[in-house]
Design an enzyme around this catalytic site. Structure first.
Site, PDB file in Angstrom:
ATOM      1  N   THR A 157       0.847  -1.196   0.000  1.00  0.00           N
ATOM      2  CA  THR A 157       0.000   0.000   0.000  1.00  0.00           C
ATOM      3  C   THR A 157       0.883   1.247   0.000  1.00  0.00           C
ATOM      4  O   THR A 157       1.901   1.280   0.682  1.00  0.00           O
ATOM      5  CB  THR A 157      -0.870   0.011   1.267  1.00  0.00           C
ATOM      6  OG1 THR A 157      -1.796  -1.067   1.180  1.00  0.00           O
ATOM      7  CG2 THR A 157      -1.631   1.325   1.424  1.00  0.00           C
TER       8      THR A 157
ATOM      9  N   ARG B 210     -13.917  -6.920  -1.444  1.00  0.00           N
ATOM     10  CA  ARG B 210     -13.309  -6.593  -0.138  1.00  0.00           C
ATOM     11  C   ARG B 210     -12.801  -5.145  -0.131  1.00  0.00           C
ATOM     12  O   ARG B 210     -12.113  -4.722  -1.030  1.00  0.00           O
ATOM     13  CB  ARG B 210     -12.152  -7.542   0.144  1.00  0.00           C
ATOM     14  CG  ARG B 210     -11.415  -7.265   1.476  1.00  0.00           C
ATOM     15  CD  ARG B 210     -10.167  -6.446   1.265  1.00  0.00           C
ATOM     16  NE  ARG B 210      -9.332  -6.384   2.477  1.00  0.00           N
ATOM     17  CZ  ARG B 210      -8.191  -5.717   2.557  1.00  0.00           C
ATOM     18  NH1 ARG B 210      -7.739  -5.069   1.503  1.00  0.00           N
ATOM     19  NH2 ARG B 210      -7.500  -5.695   3.671  1.00  0.00           N
ATOM     20  N   VAL B 211     -13.170  -4.417   0.920  1.00  0.00           N
ATOM     21  CA  VAL B 211     -12.671  -3.063   1.125  1.00  0.00           C
ATOM     22  C   VAL B 211     -11.761  -3.094   2.344  1.00  0.00           C
ATOM     23  O   VAL B 211     -12.146  -3.591   3.401  1.00  0.00           O
ATOM     24  CB  VAL B 211     -13.838  -2.073   1.355  1.00  0.00           C
ATOM     25  CG1 VAL B 211     -13.310  -0.657   1.574  1.00  0.00           C
ATOM     26  CG2 VAL B 211     -14.814  -2.109   0.175  1.00  0.00           C
ATOM     27  N   GLY B 212     -10.561  -2.570   2.189  1.00  0.00           N
ATOM     28  CA  GLY B 212      -9.608  -2.525   3.294  1.00  0.00           C
ATOM     29  C   GLY B 212      -9.650  -1.195   4.009  1.00  0.00           C
ATOM     30  O   GLY B 212     -10.611  -0.432   3.907  1.00  0.00           O
TER      31      GLY B 212
ATOM     32  N   THR C  49      -0.354   1.583   6.435  1.00  0.00           N
ATOM     33  CA  THR C  49      -0.215   0.407   5.568  1.00  0.00           C
ATOM     34  C   THR C  49      -0.091  -0.826   6.450  1.00  0.00           C
ATOM     35  O   THR C  49       0.501  -0.767   7.526  1.00  0.00           O
ATOM     36  CB  THR C  49       1.035   0.525   4.671  1.00  0.00           C
ATOM     37  OG1 THR C  49       1.160  -0.672   3.904  1.00  0.00           O
ATOM     38  CG2 THR C  49       2.306   0.709   5.479  1.00  0.00           C
ATOM     39  N   GLY C  50      -0.664  -1.919   5.986  1.00  0.00           N
ATOM     40  CA  GLY C  50      -0.558  -3.146   6.780  1.00  0.00           C
ATOM     41  C   GLY C  50      -1.789  -4.007   6.606  1.00  0.00           C
ATOM     42  O   GLY C  50      -2.491  -3.921   5.593  1.00  0.00           O
TER      43      GLY C  50
END
Lengths: 282, 282
Positions: free
Chosen positions: A151, A179-181, A202-203
Site C-alpha cells: 500500500t 473486499r474493502v480494506g 499500511t498493513g
C-alpha cells in the site's frame, strides 16, 4: 532483495518525494503534494497500488484510495474501482465534486469517468510478479508481508500550516472480490486534522479498521496530549495486540515526522527543505 | 406526524426491543440481541433500512449495514448491497465467515447469497412513501431530516459483560449510486469495545465519517476518562460544528445508556429487566 532491486525501490521513493516537493516549490498545497507523490507511486509497477496492484481471488484488480484535507476536514475515497488509472485522483474528485466521502464499486468507476479522471483497461494494472503471487497465494492461506505492505501513501505539511494525507492500494493478493480494506476509510487508513497530525497507514487492513488506527493516533494526541511519536507507537501496539503487522507515516502540525512500523521493513522516505531521505529496513 | 402514525413507530420500536430482549431470556449474546432487534427494524417499512429503504439517484436501493463485537473486536459490514433482505445478517456473515471486515457492491450480494442469507428482488425494498420522497428530492438539493435519520441501529450489554453494536440503512434519498455512508464503517457509524462502550449512530453520514463519530466517543472515554454521557454529547458537538445533524445510541460496560441527538427528534428506546421505554421527541 538484490541490490539492484533495492535501488529501484529507492529511486521510486525519491521520485515520489521530488514530485511532492516540486508542488511546494510551485506554491501548491499539502493536498496537491500528497496527491502528486501518490500518483508517482501508483504509476510505478513496484508498489501495490495503481499499476502493479495485486490480483484478488477472482483474478481481477480492485483498487482503493482516499484523501483527507486537514484544513477543512473534508475527505474523499473510492473503493473497489477497476478502471481508474490513478485511484487517488478519483478519491480527490469525490471530495471536490460530490457531497459524499466514499463511493464504491462500478458506480465509482462511472463517476470517475464522468469526472474526467483517466481510465484504463483492467489489464493495465497487471504485472507478471503479481500474477505469480496470486498463484502462490491460492496454494496457501495467508498473505505474505510483501503483499500486505505494498500500500502507498503520503502525508504533508505546507507553509500555510495545512496538513493532508493520501492512501492508495490494491488490497492484498487473493482477497475476496468486493473486499474493502482500511486504505479508503477515513479514520482507519488515513486521517488529517490541522490541530494534530496527518496519518497514512499500511498493513493488515482488517486490523487497522478494527483499531481505527489513524484516528487512534489523532485521538491520543488530542485527548492525552501525547507526542506524535508516542501516539503513533502506541497506536501500532494495538495492531500488534491484534496479531497483525503494518506501519504508518505521519507528520504533525509542528513538522515532526514519525514513520514507525511493526514488520520487517517499510519503504519510506521524507523530504524537508529540498533534502530527501529514503529507507527500507530498520 | 399524526397520533396514529406515531403509534405505529412506537409499536415498531417496542417490537424491536422485545426481539432483542427475548434473545437474552433465551441465553443469547449481545451480538445475537442487536442483530435480532435490527432485523425487526429492517423488516418494518417505516424505517430507512431493509424494506422501506430510500431510493438513490439511480432510482435503486443500495443498503449498508455492519456489526461489531466488543468482546473480540471483530466486525463485519456490507456496503451498497441490492438484494439482501436483511443487510445486518450479511454483515454478520462477513464477520463470521470471511477474513474481511467490509465487502461492497455486487460481490457483497454474491457473497451473501453463497452464505445462505435470504435474498429478495430489488423492488422488495420499495415503498410508495420513499418513491415520493425521491421525486421531491430531485426537485431540491438537500435531504430532509426524516430521510437522514431513518437509519436503524442497536447496542446491547449482556450478562457476560459483552457489548455489541449494529447498524443498517438505505442511506439517504437521491444519494449517488455507489455512495457509502457511515453505517457500514467501523469507527464512524458504530463501534463496540468491552472496555468502554458500544455505539450506533444515525445522521448525516458524511459528517459522521469525517468526525469518526463512534470511535470518538470511545476515545474520549478511553483517553480522557469521560463518562458515556459526556463523551457522547461532546462527540455530537463535532457534528454540530460540521453543520450537520444526527444522534447516537450507546451503552457502556456498566449498563449506562445514552441516546443524545442534535436534531428535532430521534426514534429510540431501551429495554432493561423486561421493561421497555420508547421515545421520539425531546
Amino acid at each position: 532483495m538484490t541490490p539492484r532491486r533495492e535501488r529501484r525501490y529507492r529511486d521510486a521513493l525519491v521520485a515520489a518525494l521530488r514530485a511532492g516537493y516540486a508542488v511546494f516549490e510551485n506554491g501548491g498545497s499539502s493536498m496537491d503534494a500528497v496527491v502528486a507523490a501518490v500518483v508517482v507511486l501508483e504509476d510505478t509497477p513496484l508498489f501495490n497500488a495503481g499499476r502493479g496492484a495485486v490480483f484478488n481471488a477472482a483474478g481481477e484488480h480492485e483498487l482503493d484510495a482516499a484523501v483527507m484535507d486537514g484544513a477543512t476536514g473534508r475527505a474523499g475515497g473510492v473503493a473497489a474501482v477497476k478502471r481508474v488509472k490513478n485511484p487517488v485522483l478519483a478519491a480527490r474528485a469525490v471530495m471536490e465534486l460530490t457531497p459524499h466521502v466514499l463511493l464504491a464499486g462500478a458506480a465509482a468507476d462511472r463517476f470517475a469517468r464522468d469526472a474526467g479522471v483517466p481510465m484504463v483497461a483492467p489489464n493495465y494494472f497487471s504485472t507478471r510478479a503479481r500474477a505469480r503471487a496470486l498463484v502462490r497465494a491460492r496454494a496457501r492461506s495467508r498473505a505474505s508481508a510483501a503483499e500486505l505492505h505494498g500500500t502507498v501513501g503520503a502525508v504533508a505539511l505546507d507553509g500555510c500550516g495545512n496538513l493532508a494525507a493520501a492512501t492508495s492500494t490494491g488490497g492484498y493478493t487473493n482477497k475476496m472480490a468486493g473486499r474493502v480494506g482500511d486504505s479508503p476509510l477515513v479514520g482507519a487508513g488515513l486521517y488529517a486534522d490541522n490541530a494534530t497530525c496527518a496519518v497514512s497507514a499500511t498493513g493488515h487492513g482488517e486490523s487497522f479498521i478494527r483499531a481505527v488506527l489513524a484516528h487512534d493516533v489523532v485521538a491520543r494526541m488530542r485527548y492525552r496530549g501525547e507526542t506524535l511519536a508516542l501516539a503513533a507507537g502506541r497506536a501500532l501496539d494495538r495492531i500488534v495486540a491484534l496479531g497483525a503487522e503494518g506501519g504508518l507515516i505521519a507528520v504533525d502540525r509542528a513538522g515532526h515526522v514519525a514513520m514507525p512500523f511493526v514488520s520487517e521493513g517499510m519503504y519510506r522516505g521524507h523530504a524537508r527543505g529540498g533534502r530527501y531521505t529514503v529507507a527500507i529496513h530498520r
